[in-house]
Design a protein around this motif. Structure first.
Motif, PDB file in Angstrom:
ATOM      1  N   PRO A  91       0.595  -1.261  -0.126  1.00  0.00           N
ATOM      2  CA  PRO A  91       0.054  -0.137   0.111  1.00  0.00           C
ATOM      3  C   PRO A  91       0.849   1.244   0.051  1.00  0.00           C
ATOM      4  O   PRO A  91       0.755   2.167  -1.104  1.00  0.00           O
ATOM      5  CB  PRO A  91      -0.898  -0.085   1.252  1.00  0.00           C
ATOM      6  N   VAL A  92       1.585   1.307   1.080  1.00  0.00           N
ATOM      7  CA  VAL A  92       2.588   2.600   1.100  1.00  0.00           C
ATOM      8  C   VAL A  92       3.553   2.682  -0.024  1.00  0.00           C
ATOM      9  O   VAL A  92       3.522   3.760  -0.905  1.00  0.00           O
ATOM     10  CB  VAL A  92       3.183   2.683   2.393  1.00  0.00           C
ATOM     11  N   ALA A  93       4.271   1.472  -0.380  1.00  0.00           N
ATOM     12  CA  ALA A  93       5.136   1.731  -1.466  1.00  0.00           C
ATOM     13  C   ALA A  93       4.581   2.101  -2.836  1.00  0.00           C
ATOM     14  O   ALA A  93       5.031   2.904  -3.471  1.00  0.00           O
ATOM     15  CB  ALA A  93       5.774   0.195  -1.452  1.00  0.00           C
ATOM     16  N   THR A  94       3.457   1.385  -2.947  1.00  0.00           N
ATOM     17  CA  THR A  94       3.008   1.730  -4.498  1.00  0.00           C
ATOM     18  C   THR A  94       2.379   3.204  -4.384  1.00  0.00           C
ATOM     19  O   THR A  94       2.687   3.828  -5.517  1.00  0.00           O
ATOM     20  CB  THR A  94       1.706   0.771  -4.819  1.00  0.00           C
ATOM     21  N   ALA A  95       1.913   3.649  -3.363  1.00  0.00           N
ATOM     22  CA  ALA A  95       1.468   5.247  -3.219  1.00  0.00           C
ATOM     23  C   ALA A  95       2.653   6.097  -3.494  1.00  0.00           C
ATOM     24  O   ALA A  95       2.427   7.142  -4.107  1.00  0.00           O
ATOM     25  CB  ALA A  95       0.714   5.321  -1.933  1.00  0.00           C
ATOM     26  N   LEU A  96       3.644   5.683  -2.728  1.00  0.00           N
ATOM     27  CA  LEU A  96       4.892   6.475  -2.978  1.00  0.00           C
ATOM     28  C   LEU A  96       5.370   6.548  -4.619  1.00  0.00           C
ATOM     29  O   LEU A  96       5.898   7.446  -4.911  1.00  0.00           O
ATOM     30  CB  LEU A  96       6.162   6.192  -2.207  1.00  0.00           C
ATOM     31  N   VAL A  97       5.312   5.324  -5.231  1.00  0.00           N
ATOM     32  CA  VAL A  97       5.591   5.409  -6.721  1.00  0.00           C
ATOM     33  C   VAL A  97       4.989   6.106  -7.287  1.00  0.00           C
ATOM     34  O   VAL A  97       5.405   6.974  -8.102  1.00  0.00           O
ATOM     35  CB  VAL A  97       5.674   3.711  -7.172  1.00  0.00           C
ATOM     36  N   ALA A  98       3.501   6.328  -7.098  1.00  0.00           N
ATOM     37  CA  ALA A  98       2.584   7.098  -7.798  1.00  0.00           C
ATOM     38  C   ALA A  98       3.185   8.632  -7.614  1.00  0.00           C
ATOM     39  O   ALA A  98       3.240   9.285  -8.373  1.00  0.00           O
ATOM     40  CB  ALA A  98       1.255   6.796  -7.470  1.00  0.00           C
ATOM     41  N   LEU A  99       3.363   8.866  -6.166  1.00  0.00           N
ATOM     42  CA  LEU A  99       3.784  10.329  -6.148  1.00  0.00           C
ATOM     43  C   LEU A  99       4.915  10.592  -6.816  1.00  0.00           C
ATOM     44  O   LEU A  99       5.107  11.950  -6.984  1.00  0.00           O
ATOM     45  CB  LEU A  99       3.587  10.443  -4.490  1.00  0.00           C
TER      46      LEU A  99
END
Length: 301
Positions: free
Chosen positions: A47-55
């Motif tokens: 969850p957090v890792a993929t959100a950071l990739v998007a950001l």
């Protein structure tokens, strides 16, 4: 928030980072049978890792804090973050331990997916292992509560330092309601809300969670959109209609888009609108990262 020139990171992320193997199936098989899997792909997840990739793809400076093992999966997880510009100085490599891993079977015909996953075998991140200087130099904190002791410690510090905390509440685990009390933006999944309320009552879940103190509370409802509460008012955001291939990562990118809107100073309605649109784009591709839209700033179709 602090002034931008005083900061190093737009987003400090604390939580899960995974390696996902994904494949497409026609329908989920019965026990003791065979099922052909096609279009196999490998992507980073969590969850957090993929959100950071998007950001990071949207131009934000992001630091990931979490745990991987010293196995080959851990190497690929770190490489997947590095290749998308996410800094991993806060990710600890546990010796002789296994990283988080998932195999995901997607059923485009039914818009369903089934996840088989293994949690990391290394010790959870301890609050003494958090890089506190980097927390202090961040504009927003994003956590999924996976390392609860560390997440609560970070949220308390963030409150003292006037840094907003966004929580991706996927599961109602021990400590999540305490984390809600220390968060500013608490966006839960539908299963979280159902377990909290004992029934399908997302509006009631919003009211109950808002009573714990977050400024904004939301519940994502998949194809039915999302409900949210702000300043005592309930609202609803419709989902965007797309041809669904795989819903993996939709919620992760939803939260990433919400954080992006928070950083941009968008109002709450626009944050949920753009987050819903971004999540829908992810569902058009296999895996949580392949369908991340290139921009959130352009007018939506």
């Amino acid at each position: 928030m602090k002034k931008p020139h005083d900061l190093s990171w737009d987003v400090f992320g604390l939580g899960q980072c995974s390696l996902d193997y994904l494949g497409v199936i026609d329908r989920f098989p019965q026990a003791d049978s065979k099922c052909e899997c096609r279009d196999l792909t490998i992507q980073g997840g969590g969850p957090v890792a993929t959100a950071l990739v998007a950001l990071s793809r949207w131009g934000k400076r992001c630091l990931m804090c979490g745990v991987v093992g010293d196995d080959p999966f851990g190497e690929v997880i770190l490489h997947s973050l590095h290749s998308d510009g996410v800094h991993t100085d806060g990710v600890l490599v546990r010796p002789q331990c296994a990283s988080q891993f998932a195999f995901i079977a997607a059923e485009p015909a039914t818009a369903r997916r089934t996840i088989f996953w293994r949690r990391p075998t290394g010790a959870p991140l301890h609050f003494n292992e958090v890089p506190w200087q980097e927390v202090h130099r961040s504009r927003v904190i994003l956590t999924d509560g996976f390392f609860m002791d560390a997440a609560l410690a970070v949220a308390r510090k963030a409150r003292a330092w006037n840094i907003p905390v966004v929580v991706d509440a996927g599961s109602l685990r021990d400590g999540m309601l305490d984390l809600a009390r220390w968060s500013d933006h608490f966006i839960a999944s539908e299963p979280f809300a159902k377990k909290l309320m004992g029934s399908g009552d997302p509006e009631g879940a919003c009211r109950k969670l808002a009573g714990l103190g977050p400024e904004v509370v939301g519940v994502t409802l998949g194809a039915r959109g999302s409900a949210y509460s702000f300043q005592g008012r309930l609202a609803f955001q419709e989902a965007y209609s797309v041809d669904v291939v795989d819903t993996t990562g939709c919620g992760d990118v939803f939260h990433g888009a919400y954080v992006y809107g928070l950083l941009k100073g968008w109002d709450v309605r626009k944050r949920f609108q753009r987050a819903s649109w971004a999540a829908a784009q992810v569902a058009r591709r296999l895996g949580g990262r392949a369908g991340i839209p290139s921009s959130l700033d352009e007018p939506m179709p």
